[in-house]
Design a protein around this motif. Sequence first.
Motif, PDB file in Angstrom:
ATOM      1  N   TRP A  16      40.230  35.829  35.201  1.00  0.00           N
ATOM      2  CA  TRP A  16      39.187  35.908  35.977  1.00  0.00           C
ATOM      3  C   TRP A  16      38.646  36.779  36.957  1.00  0.00           C
ATOM      4  CZ3 TRP A  16      38.064  34.262  41.106  1.00  0.00           C
ATOM      5  CH2 TRP A  16      36.791  33.376  41.422  1.00  0.00           C
ATOM      6  N   ASP A  17      39.968  37.268  37.765  1.00  0.00           N
ATOM      7  CA  ASP A  17      39.428  38.352  38.912  1.00  0.00           C
ATOM      8  C   ASP A  17      38.897  39.534  38.374  1.00  0.00           C
ATOM      9  OD1 ASP A  17      40.192  36.747  41.153  1.00  0.00           O
ATOM     10  OD2 ASP A  17      42.436  37.414  40.899  1.00  0.00           O
ATOM     11  N   GLU A  18      39.454  40.089  37.177  1.00  0.00           N
ATOM     12  CA  GLU A  18      38.764  41.202  36.663  1.00  0.00           C
ATOM     13  C   GLU A  18      37.366  40.977  36.214  1.00  0.00           C
ATOM     14  OE1 GLU A  18      41.112  42.992  33.195  1.00  0.00           O
ATOM     15  OE2 GLU A  18      42.028  41.100  33.083  1.00  0.00           O
ATOM     16  N   THR A  19      37.160  39.842  35.523  1.00  0.00           N
ATOM     17  CA  THR A  19      35.974  39.557  34.994  1.00  0.00           C
ATOM     18  C   THR A  19      34.801  39.458  36.034  1.00  0.00           C
ATOM     19  OG1 THR A  19      37.216  38.243  33.161  1.00  0.00           O
ATOM     20  CG2 THR A  19      34.578  38.114  33.600  1.00  0.00           C
ATOM     21  N   VAL A  20      35.023  38.609  37.187  1.00  0.00           N
ATOM     22  CA  VAL A  20      34.198  38.696  38.193  1.00  0.00           C
ATOM     23  C   VAL A  20      33.905  40.079  38.869  1.00  0.00           C
ATOM     24  CG1 VAL A  20      33.871  38.104  40.734  1.00  0.00           C
ATOM     25  CG2 VAL A  20      34.775  36.309  39.093  1.00  0.00           C
ATOM     26  N   ALA A  21      34.964  40.916  38.827  1.00  0.00           N
ATOM     27  CA  ALA A  21      34.625  42.232  39.314  1.00  0.00           C
ATOM     28  C   ALA A  21      34.028  43.146  38.432  1.00  0.00           C
ATOM     29  CB  ALA A  21      36.209  42.939  39.578  1.00  0.00           C
ATOM     30  N   PHE A  22      34.103  42.873  37.117  1.00  0.00           N
ATOM     31  CA  PHE A  22      33.285  43.603  36.082  1.00  0.00           C
ATOM     32  C   PHE A  22      31.718  43.288  36.313  1.00  0.00           C
ATOM     33  CE2 PHE A  22      31.088  43.730  32.180  1.00  0.00           C
ATOM     34  CZ  PHE A  22      31.647  44.674  31.457  1.00  0.00           C
ATOM     35  N   LYS A  36      35.274  27.686  44.660  1.00  0.00           N
ATOM     36  CA  LYS A  36      36.821  27.780  44.505  1.00  0.00           C
ATOM     37  C   LYS A  36      37.102  28.477  43.127  1.00  0.00           C
ATOM     38  CE  LYS A  36      40.949  25.586  44.298  1.00  0.00           C
ATOM     39  NZ  LYS A  36      41.458  24.372  43.535  1.00  0.00           N
ATOM     40  N   ASP A  37      36.536  27.913  42.225  1.00  0.00           N
ATOM     41  CA  ASP A  37      36.713  28.218  40.703  1.00  0.00           C
ATOM     42  C   ASP A  37      35.653  28.878  39.962  1.00  0.00           C
ATOM     43  OD1 ASP A  37      39.541  27.730  40.704  1.00  0.00           O
ATOM     44  OD2 ASP A  37      39.229  25.658  40.479  1.00  0.00           O
ATOM     45  N   SER A  38      34.364  29.235  40.627  1.00  0.00           N
ATOM     46  CA  SER A  38      33.305  29.742  39.962  1.00  0.00           C
ATOM     47  C   SER A  38      32.644  30.685  40.882  1.00  0.00           C
ATOM     48  CB  SER A  38      32.501  28.515  39.673  1.00  0.00           C
ATOM     49  OG  SER A  38      31.582  28.850  38.809  1.00  0.00           O
ATOM     50  N   THR A  39      31.816  31.812  40.288  1.00  0.00           N
ATOM     51  CA  THR A  39      31.158  32.789  41.008  1.00  0.00           C
ATOM     52  C   THR A  39      29.966  32.787  40.376  1.00  0.00           C
ATOM     53  OG1 THR A  39      33.059  34.016  41.754  1.00  0.00           O
ATOM     54  CG2 THR A  39      30.912  35.037  41.794  1.00  0.00           C
ATOM     55  N   ASP A  51      33.582  31.061  35.357  1.00  0.00           N
ATOM     56  CA  ASP A  51      34.121  29.815  35.826  1.00  0.00           C
ATOM     57  C   ASP A  51      35.649  30.106  35.398  1.00  0.00           C
ATOM     58  OD1 ASP A  51      32.036  28.656  36.497  1.00  0.00           O
ATOM     59  OD2 ASP A  51      32.111  27.276  34.696  1.00  0.00           O
ATOM     60  N   ARG A  52      36.757  30.176  36.492  1.00  0.00           N
ATOM     61  CA  ARG A  52      38.254  30.066  36.046  1.00  0.00           C
ATOM     62  C   ARG A  52      38.625  28.998  35.540  1.00  0.00           C
ATOM     63  NH1 ARG A  52      41.022  32.149  41.246  1.00  0.00           N
ATOM     64  NH2 ARG A  52      39.575  30.704  42.144  1.00  0.00           N
ATOM     65  N   VAL A  53      39.206  28.958  34.417  1.00  0.00           N
ATOM     66  CA  VAL A  53      39.792  27.688  33.594  1.00  0.00           C
ATOM     67  C   VAL A  53      41.464  27.815  33.644  1.00  0.00           C
ATOM     68  CG1 VAL A  53      39.780  26.286  31.865  1.00  0.00           C
ATOM     69  CG2 VAL A  53      37.686  27.424  32.663  1.00  0.00           C
TER      70      VAL A  53
END
Length: 110
Positions: A16-22, A36-39, A51-53
């Motif tokens: 999740w963190d690296e995907t959001v950063a990408f 909390k679990d979604s950007t 979405d973080r799952v």
Amino acid sequence: MEPGKNIAIKVPLYRWDETVAFYRDKIGLKVTRELKDSTGFSFGPMTLWIDRVPHQSQTDVWIELFDEDPTNALAALGSPKRDELEPLTDVTGHWTCDPAGTVILLRKGS
């Protein structure tokens, strides 16, 4: 039926963190909302949600379609009802999928 306003990429916790950063840092998409679990990112006229799952092992793409009568549209598609996927709070519609397994939120247009 017509395209909705949202596309979601459901990402395992460890990615999740690296995907959001990408999407934020490398592609340069503008963050429009952080939960909390979604950007959410501005993606043309749509919002792209990452979405973080926590209990998922692979990445899935989920899309949204609008129709004035989601129940009849579901029947016309001949697609399975998948309402167990996520609660539909304040939404009139159904979860379903295409033949390849892409999850679709078929909901009443807003």
